[in-house]
Design a protein around this motif. Structure first.
Motif, short mmCIF file in Angstrom:
data_model
loop_
_atom_site.label_atom_id
_atom_site.label_comp_id
_atom_site.label_asym_id
_atom_site.label_seq_id
_atom_site.Cartn_x
_atom_site.Cartn_y
_atom_site.Cartn_z
N TYR A 204 0.84 -1.20 0.00
CA TYR A 204 0.00 0.00 0.00
C TYR A 204 0.88 1.25 0.00
CZ TYR A 204 -3.87 -3.09 1.05
OH TYR A 204 -4.81 -4.07 0.98
N CYS A 209 -0.48 2.94 10.36
CA CYS A 209 -1.39 1.93 10.92
C CYS A 209 -1.78 2.37 12.32
CB CYS A 209 -0.71 0.57 11.04
SG CYS A 209 -0.26 -0.19 9.52
N LYS A 224 -7.24 -5.60 14.35
CA LYS A 224 -8.04 -4.66 13.57
C LYS A 224 -7.29 -3.33 13.59
CE LYS A 224 -12.42 -6.89 14.07
NZ LYS A 224 -13.77 -6.90 14.56
N ARG A 249 -8.89 3.68 6.00
CA ARG A 249 -9.33 2.37 5.51
C ARG A 249 -9.18 1.36 6.64
NH1 ARG A 249 -5.78 2.14 0.08
NH2 ARG A 249 -6.91 0.19 -0.27
N PHE A 251 -8.90 -2.37 8.20
CA PHE A 251 -8.42 -3.69 7.83
C PHE A 251 -8.50 -4.63 9.02
CE2 PHE A 251 -6.29 -0.77 4.98
CZ PHE A 251 -6.20 -1.45 3.78
N THR A 252 -8.54 -5.90 8.68
CA THR A 252 -8.35 -6.91 9.72
C THR A 252 -7.23 -7.83 9.24
OG1 THR A 252 -10.65 -6.85 10.37
CG2 THR A 252 -9.42 -8.80 11.00
N ILE A 269 -4.35 -10.04 5.17
CA ILE A 269 -4.87 -8.70 5.50
C ILE A 269 -6.07 -8.46 4.61
CG2 ILE A 269 -4.43 -6.22 5.41
CD1 ILE A 269 -1.59 -6.68 6.08
N LYS A 270 -7.18 -8.17 5.23
CA LYS A 270 -8.40 -7.93 4.45
C LYS A 270 -8.94 -6.55 4.77
CE LYS A 270 -10.05 -12.63 3.86
NZ LYS A 270 -10.94 -13.66 4.39
N GLU A 271 -9.32 -5.86 3.71
CA GLU A 271 -9.95 -4.56 3.92
C GLU A 271 -11.45 -4.75 4.04
OE1 GLU A 271 -9.87 -0.04 2.09
OE2 GLU A 271 -8.97 -1.66 0.95
N HIS A 272 -12.07 -3.98 4.91
CA HIS A 272 -13.52 -4.09 5.02
C HIS A 272 -14.15 -2.75 5.31
CE1 HIS A 272 -12.96 -4.01 9.41
NE2 HIS A 272 -11.92 -4.77 9.16
#
Lengths: 272, 162
Positions: A204, A209, A224, A249, A251-252, A269-272
């Motif tokens: 990214y 973070c 998270k 943004r 993320f988890t 790592i997932k964005e939600h």
């Protein structure tokens, strides 16, 4: 006039105006009142209390057994890994020391900061020259970091500057006093934050973070965090009470302990 | 209007008259402007009405109100952190004279934990023990915050040439 006296005088001039009071009163009084709590029938409540008590006792026994078995497993795992890689995880209170090895990125660092109540944390910004210093070396990339660390009674502040590219890989870790996860050591949170930051740096744009929460189950951490793209403040922040930006943004990440090196590995790592 | 409603109105009016300014100042020291501080007082009283907590005495009630208004104000700040610049301008408008906003500006540069302690101690004249109860901190921690906060306030006030 002294500052405290000036403060008192200025603050005492602050009053809720009559208009504001009336507005508040009208709003509050027109709000629905709390519903009355319904009384349970005596017989039912007694029976259910007993059932609930018995169920709670069973749950406690199961939890204790699970915890004991898990603790045995963890201890065994640590003993095995200790032979292959040094791994130490301690709280960083007082004159404590923390060292973490992370396999993927392998920022090995040790911190030795004395809790000195006389050091005023808020005077400093991350990156300022501070009292306690030591060097940090990234074992994998052979990059050299300089660690600055200082502490107050309850807070620890660390900043890392990569010497070969100053200004581009700047890290700061901060814990506010109430802590966002009291059951997970600060040393572990720092390691998690580093692992995440490194991973985010790869995929990214430069950013920050903000760790929102960390939970752990069977050696797997679910983190998270919120990520804001900003070069100026790029780094890692472990925040609890304030300072988390409203936008960003979310993320988890799932991070696990590497069984071979006993370090931390970012699994997803997932964005939600 | 029913008797219960009338009694509730009387009670809320009593709370506003007795603790309204205390809650307002506490919130103002955190959020930094009048309209948000008023909203926080309102939110706190709405919580009071909806939860209908019971207290053994007025001292506990006062403590509860201070805690809730502080928490509400902190939550607001957390949600709207990027409005620092706007707050600065609003605080100047809402407080009045130059001398006033000077010290208020300085106060707002302090971390919240020092602001709260300073306001409770110097403005509301709480004892250290009372502040410790409200904030759920040790007496020594409150003393330390008070000492540091006072020092920071004084230094920054001087720096600003006041």
């Amino acid at each position: 006039m002294k500052a405290e006296e000036q403060l008192k005088q200025s603050m005492q001039e602050l009053h809720l105006s009559t208009e504001a009071k009336n507005r508040i009163l009208a709003t509050v009084v027109s709000a629905p009142a709390a519903p009355e709590k319904r009384k349970k029938p005596f017989y039912c409540s007694k029976v259910f209390t007993r059932i609930a008590g018995a169920a709670a006792a069973v749950i406690v026994v199961v939890c204790v057994l699970t915890a004991v078995s898990r603790m045995t497993g963890v201890t065994k795992g640590k003993d095995e890994s200790a032979a292959s890689a040094p791994y130490e995880q301690e709280g960083m209170r007082g004159e404590s020391q923390a060292a973490e090895i992370m396999p993927s990125y392998t920022i090995a660092f040790s911190v030795n900061v004395k809790a000195d109540p006389a050091v005023e944390s808020n005077v400093y910004s991350p990156g300022d020259p501070v009292d306690s210093k030591t060097d940090v070396t990234d074992n994998t990339e052979k990059k050299h970091y300089r660690l600055f660390g200082w502490a107050t009674e309850k807070d620890y502040y660390l900043s890392y500057q990569r010497e070969d590219s100053p200004g581009t890989s700047y890290y700061a870790v901060q814990k506010e006093e109430s802590g966002n996860n009291s059951d997970i050591s600060f040393a572990t949170q720092i390691s998690l934050a580093f692992a995440l930051q490194k991973k985010m740096d790869e995929d990214y744009p430069a950013g920050t973070c903000y760790i929102l929460s960390v939970s752990e189950a069977l050696g797997v951490y679910t983190v998270k965090f919120r990520y804001t793209e900003t070069v100026e403040t790029a780094g890692v922040y472990i925040y609890s009470e304030s300072g988390i930006p409203a936008t960003g943004r979310n993320f988890t990440a799932v991070v696990s302990k590497d069984p071979v090196t006993a370090g931390l590995k970012v699994d997803s790592i997932k964005e939600h | 209007m029913s008797l219960g409603r009338l009694q509730q109105e009387e009670h809320i009016r009593h709370i506003l008259d007795t603790y309204g300014d205390l809650m307002y100042r506490m919130s103002f020291s955190i959020v930094g402007n009048a309209s948000d501080a008023e909203d926080m007082v309102q939110d706190t009283l709405l919580t009071y009405v909806s939860e209908a907590p019971s207290f053994p005495d007025e001292a506990h009630e006062k403590q509860w109100l201070v805690k809730v208004v502080r928490n509400n104000s902190l939550m607001l700040i957390r949600k709207q952190k990027n409005r620092e610049r706007i707050l600065s301008e609003q605080a100047r408008v809402s407080v009045g004279t130059d001398a006033d906003y000077g010290i208020m500006d300085v106060l707002r540069t302090l971390p919240e934990k020092y602001r709260t302690v300073l306001v409770l101690f110097y403005v509301e004249e709480y004892t250290v023990e009372e502040i410790a109860k409200v904030l759920r901190k040790g007496v020594s921690a409150v003393k330390m915050r008070l000492q540091r906060g006072r020092k920071m306030l004084s230094e920054r006030y001087k720096e600003n040439g006041r």
